[in-house]
Motif scaffolding. Structure first.
Motif, PDB file in Angstrom:
ATOM      1  N   ARG A 285      24.061   5.865  -1.365  1.00 52.48           N
ATOM      2  CA  ARG A 285      22.844   5.600  -2.157  1.00 52.48           C
ATOM      3  C   ARG A 285      21.961   4.587  -1.457  1.00 52.48           C
ATOM      4  O   ARG A 285      20.725   4.710  -1.457  1.00 52.48           O
ATOM      5  CB  ARG A 285      23.227   5.121  -3.559  1.00 52.48           C
ATOM      6  CG  ARG A 285      23.772   6.221  -4.466  1.00 52.48           C
ATOM      7  CD  ARG A 285      23.790   5.775  -5.925  1.00 52.48           C
ATOM      8  NE  ARG A 285      24.710   4.657  -6.132  1.00 52.48           N
ATOM      9  CZ  ARG A 285      25.990   4.809  -6.452  1.00 52.48           C
ATOM     10  NH1 ARG A 285      26.501   6.026  -6.591  1.00 52.48           N
ATOM     11  NH2 ARG A 285      26.750   3.740  -6.648  1.00 52.48           N
TER      12      ARG A 285
ATOM     13  N   VAL B 159      20.673  11.879  -1.238  1.00 50.86           N
ATOM     14  CA  VAL B 159      22.078  11.741  -0.863  1.00 50.86           C
ATOM     15  C   VAL B 159      22.642  13.076  -0.375  1.00 50.86           C
ATOM     16  O   VAL B 159      23.507  13.112   0.500  1.00 50.86           O
ATOM     17  CB  VAL B 159      22.907  11.216  -2.052  1.00 50.86           C
ATOM     18  CG1 VAL B 159      24.401  11.254  -1.738  1.00 50.86           C
ATOM     19  CG2 VAL B 159      22.485   9.795  -2.416  1.00 50.86           C
TER      20      VAL B 159
ATOM     21  N   SER C 188      18.159   5.346   0.016  1.00 53.25           N
ATOM     22  CA  SER C 188      17.001   4.524  -0.343  1.00 53.25           C
ATOM     23  C   SER C 188      16.285   4.011   0.903  1.00 53.25           C
ATOM     24  O   SER C 188      15.061   3.938   0.954  1.00 53.25           O
ATOM     25  CB  SER C 188      17.449   3.346  -1.214  1.00 53.25           C
ATOM     26  OG  SER C 188      16.368   2.482  -1.496  1.00 53.25           O
TER      27      SER C 188
END
Length: 443
Positions: free
Chosen positions: A397, A407, A401
């Protein structure tokens, strides 16, 4: 190219592994299956008969019967016979010594593009001052197409004074071009094609040959034409005595029958193959390398030649393979393989890859995907790159980001990494393969 033939031949060889010794019965069955594979690959019947007859004679002459390694015995014999069938590539580099080159062939085979590719090859590799001449006054915009290709690649183009004049025809253009030909090292003449062979076309080519008196008459064959390519080669050779062949659309043909048949039918050497649409996608035809690729034994020589043109292997010479391969190594490969046609474009030159070809296709590493995957890897910590197994849900994750990708793409990357690592492990069985390739390039 040859993927269909390769798969069929490999399945024949795989069946031999279950045999303890090579008997006459097994040899008969194997040669029958090889004959079937060749015919299904669109190889001419006469060529297939000659090939299998010579193969049988070669094996009997070597006293292969009762061999305890039937698979390797027959693979070696098939390889040797393929090299004989495909001919000799020693004359390819003589193209740099030719003063006048006449390109012939049917319409749609890629003659005009091939003319520009050949001109660029002569300019870059042989340092020749080349003139391109279009003799195609029939196909709309044919002359303009070659003019643009010449301009975009810094090649001299023979300007036709007035395309609208009724006096402008291939004969007069050729006569005018010959008058200035002594100013150039090499002149390439691109002739007109037709949708089919006709007497007018052949008469025109014969007249042009008399005017130009070329050192080389190259027939351009679309390898996807199959048996039609063989008929075309025979007709042109009988009319103008072809001295060499260039195969186009190589990557679009999975069977390869035209390549295996053309040389035998015309008794002319295949000198170059065009592997793509880019101006640099033209390579010397190496019969031994092609035979090796058909049998899934790799083609390092062609890879080295491609690398020498692209200047891309210097940065990957120290990348580890096998168990030591990690995401740092994958990033370097991704960056460099972009310039070599992507991962699949690179790995197809390595031995044993056809057996995992489906995995390569599933990888689908397009240029856009390569960029995204590089961004994902760069969002990882040094420890994560060295040891991808520590990438749990929370780490993924965070990486997603950081690089702006979902993902799911990270998971795809990791799956592809495992596939690539398995393929790279093949290099571990051939110590220093990457270094050997780079060493030949950097030497």
């Amino acid at each position: 190219m040859f993927s269909s033939l390769s798969q069929k031949l490999l399945s024949v060889f795989d069946a031999l592994r279950k045999r303890g010794i090579l008997t006459e019965e097994i040899l008969d069955v194997t040669i029958r299956e090889i004959r079937k594979s060749l015919l299904e690959a669109d190889v001419a019947l006469s060529v297939t008969k000659t090939f299998t007859a010579n193969l049988r004679e070669r094996l009997i002459g070597q006293k292969a019967i009762k061999s305890t390694t039937p698979e390797q015995t027959i693979i070696k014999a098939v390889y040797d016979e393929l090299v004989v069938l495909l001919g000799d590539s020693s004359e390819a580099d003589n193209i740099g010594k030719k003063k006048a080159i006449l390109l012939t062939g049917l319409q749609g085979t890629g003659k005009t593009t091939t003319a520009a590719k050949l001109a660029c090859l002569l300019k870059s590799k042989f340092k020749k001052n080349v003139l391109l001449v279009s003799l195609d006054t029939y196909r709309p915009a044919a002359i303009e197409q070659l003019r643009k290709l010449a301009k975009n690649n810094g090649i001299e183009f023979f300007a036709v004074p007035d395309l609208g004049s009724s006096n402008i025809n291939p004969i007069t253009i050729a006569q005018d071009a010959v008058k200035v030909s002594n100013r150039y090292d090499t002149v390439i003449y691109d002739t007109a094609g037709r949708l089919h062979i006709d007497s007018d076309m052949m008469d025109e080519v014969k007249s042009l040959k008399q005017i130009i008196n070329p050192d080389e008459v190259l027939l351009i064959i679309d390898s996807m034409m199959g048996q039609d390519a063989i008929n075309t080669a025979r007709a042109f050779h009988e009319a103008v005595t072809v001295t060499g062949l260039i195969l186009t659309c190589i990557d679009g043909d999975s069977r390869g029958g035209a390549a295996l048949s053309a040389k035998s039918v015309t008794n002319c050497q295949i000198k170059y193959i065009c592997t793509g649409e880019q101006i640099g996608d033209i390579q010397v035809f190496h019969p031994d390398c092609i035979a090796s690729r058909i049998l899934d034994k790799g083609d390092v020589l062609s890879l080295v030649e491609k690398a020498m043109d692209e200047d891309t292997l210097s940065e990957i010479k120290d990348v580890p393979t096998g168990k030591n391969f990690n995401l740092n190594g994958m990033e370097q490969y991704l960056k460099q393989m972009e310039k070599l046609g992507g991962i699949s474009g690179f790995l197809k030159f390595l031995p044993g890859v056809k057996k995992v070809n489906e995995q390569l296709q599933n990888a689908n590493l397009t240029d856009k995907m390569l960029h995204r995957q590089i961004a994902i890897i760069r969002s990882m910590t040094p420890m994560e790159r060295k040891n991808p197994k520590i990438l749990n849900a929370s780490r993924k994750r965070r990486i997603a980001s950081g690089c702006g990708r979902p993902v799911s793409e990270i998971n795809i990357l990791l799956k592809q990494f495992e596939q690539l690592k398995m393929l790279m492990s093949k290099c571990a069985g051939n110590p220093g393969l990457m270094q050997q390739i780079s060493g030949r390039f950097l030497r």
